[in-house]
Design a protein around this motif. Structure first.
Motif, short mmCIF file in Angstrom:
data_model
loop_
_atom_site.label_atom_id
_atom_site.label_comp_id
_atom_site.label_asym_id
_atom_site.label_seq_id
_atom_site.Cartn_x
_atom_site.Cartn_y
_atom_site.Cartn_z
N GLY A 56 -135.05 -61.73 74.04
CA GLY A 56 -136.22 -61.18 74.81
C GLY A 56 -137.24 -60.78 73.97
N LEU A 57 -137.76 -61.81 73.14
CA LEU A 57 -138.50 -61.45 71.89
C LEU A 57 -139.75 -62.76 71.64
CD1 LEU A 57 -137.09 -59.78 68.87
CD2 LEU A 57 -138.50 -58.79 70.73
N GLU A 58 -140.83 -62.57 71.89
CA GLU A 58 -141.44 -63.73 71.67
C GLU A 58 -141.29 -64.94 70.55
OE1 GLU A 58 -146.22 -64.71 70.30
OE2 GLU A 58 -145.92 -62.98 71.93
N LEU A 59 -141.13 -64.22 69.41
CA LEU A 59 -140.61 -64.88 67.99
C LEU A 59 -139.45 -65.95 68.66
CD1 LEU A 59 -140.83 -65.68 65.32
CD2 LEU A 59 -139.19 -63.73 64.68
N THR A 60 -138.52 -65.27 69.09
CA THR A 60 -137.15 -66.06 69.16
C THR A 60 -137.25 -66.85 70.43
OG1 THR A 60 -136.32 -64.06 70.58
CG2 THR A 60 -135.43 -64.43 68.16
N LEU A 61 -138.05 -66.74 71.48
CA LEU A 61 -138.42 -67.74 72.34
C LEU A 61 -139.11 -69.03 71.83
CD1 LEU A 61 -138.14 -68.70 75.42
CD2 LEU A 61 -139.92 -67.28 75.85
N ARG A 62 -139.97 -68.68 71.02
CA ARG A 62 -140.83 -69.75 70.11
C ARG A 62 -139.85 -70.58 69.51
NH1 ARG A 62 -144.01 -66.93 67.22
NH2 ARG A 62 -145.63 -66.36 68.87
#
Length: 343
Positions: free
Chosen positions: A241-247
């Motif tokens: 649930g983090l922007e970094l890991t989704l990217r």
């Protein structure tokens, strides 16, 4: 007759109080369960921090529940007093467009028991009998409490449509990520797991991951690309649930690959590299809870295809529920799945 029980309520960020709460009244198709084990979910931690987008404080916690049936409504025929069950804590209307098509996880009024005022860190729990699933013989009640998150993982892995020999990257080595790892391997995939917690990465490798990648120490996308023969992963799962890991989960996909997002984001708006969807013709799907997935989870456990016991690293009694949550908030903790047990 109305019954009051002590129940764990998050009253302020980082604070749990045991308060007397009225149990829902038993209906003719309901069962009353003596709670024996409740495990702590990632969404419980979002509530504990006061950051759950759909559960403003104060709110009860605990929805990963197993116990024994102690009372049945007069129209309940499929369960008997003494049965060991896992609880499916979903609430749906049964009559909307999606419910009528069997997609109850997409119900227009979807909710969960804790949002309706009933949490699982309590001595008893009342639920419709259709959502109390009998446990396989030999399965401990602590493992039974993990049937709910296993069903979330089953639902997500099915969304990915994995094939034998696929290369998969899982972003997040928490309990859900580790369950995705086990299920993806069961489907015949090779899997790498990404996290920053070395204890959890080592657990992932013990459970069969080809590698545990520390996201703070290496270029994770480059390593997944190298590992996959310069193509990229066939499927990726974002379970944090983090922007970094989704990217990263999108960037790590091969052309035509499938991403599945499971993480609950505390920030409503995030930025993604939009052109990558066209340039690589990748797909991204969300995975919401479960939909007829408890039955498959229980079949996997009955057949001993999945072993949940290694995930349970810590147990606490109900009176120490605050301590159990505090442990999971400690930086660098070595816990994977924490279960609160009651005798």
């Amino acid at each position: 007759m109305k019954e009051t029980v002590p129940m764990a309520i998050v009253t302020a960020p980082g604070r749990i109080e045991m308060r007397d709460v009225l149990l829902p009244e038993m209906g003719p198709k309901d069962v009353k369960i003596r709670v024996k084990a409740t495990s702590i979910c990632g969404s419980d931690l979002h509530i504990f921090k006061g950051l759950h987008p759909a559960a403003p404080l104060p709110v009860p916690v605990g929805h990963e529940i197993a116990g024994e049936v102690v009372e049945t409504g007069h129209k309940v025929g499929e369960l008997a007093i003494g049965d060991a069950v896992a609880v499916e804590p979903v609430i749906n209307c049964g009559s909307c467009h999606f419910c009528l098509r069997g997609q109850y996880h997409l119900c227009t009024q979807i909710s969960f028991q804790y949002r309706a005022g009933q949490g699982g860190f309590a001595p008893y729990f009342v639920v419709p009998a259709r959502y109390a699933h009998r446990l396989p013989p030999g399965l401990s009640l602590a493992e039974g409490a993990l049937v709910e998150p296993l069903s979330v993982a089953v639902h997500a892995v099915k969304k990915a449509g994995l094939q034998f020999g696929d290369r998969v990257a899982v972003f997040g080595a928490g309990p859900l990520g580790l369950m995705v790892l086990m299920l993806a391997r069961l489907a015949g995939a090779e899997v790498v797991v990404v996290d920053v917690n070395e204890n959890r990465l080592r657990m992932a490798e013990k459970l069969g991951a080809a590698a545990g990648l520390n996201n703070q120490e290496i270029d994770t996308v480059a390593e997944i690309t190298r590992w996959s023969g310069s193509l990229g992963a066939d499927a990726t799962f974002e379970v944090i649930g983090l922007e970094l890991t989704l990217r990263q989960a999108l960037q790590a996909l091969r052309k035509g690959g499938q991403g599945v997002v499971m993480g609950l984001f505390e920030t409503a708006q995030i930025a993604l590299p939009a052109n990558i969807f066209v340039q690589k013709e990748i797909s991204l799907s969300g995975a919401q809870g479960y939909n007829w997935d408890f039955q498959e989870s229980l079949a996997l456990l009955r057949q001993r295809d999945v072993d949940l016991e290694p995930l349970i690293t810590h147990t606490f009694p109900l009176e120490e529920v605050q301590k159990a949550f505090d442990l999971l908030m400690m930086p660098g903790h070595d816990a994977v799945k924490v279960v609160v047990r009651q005798e």
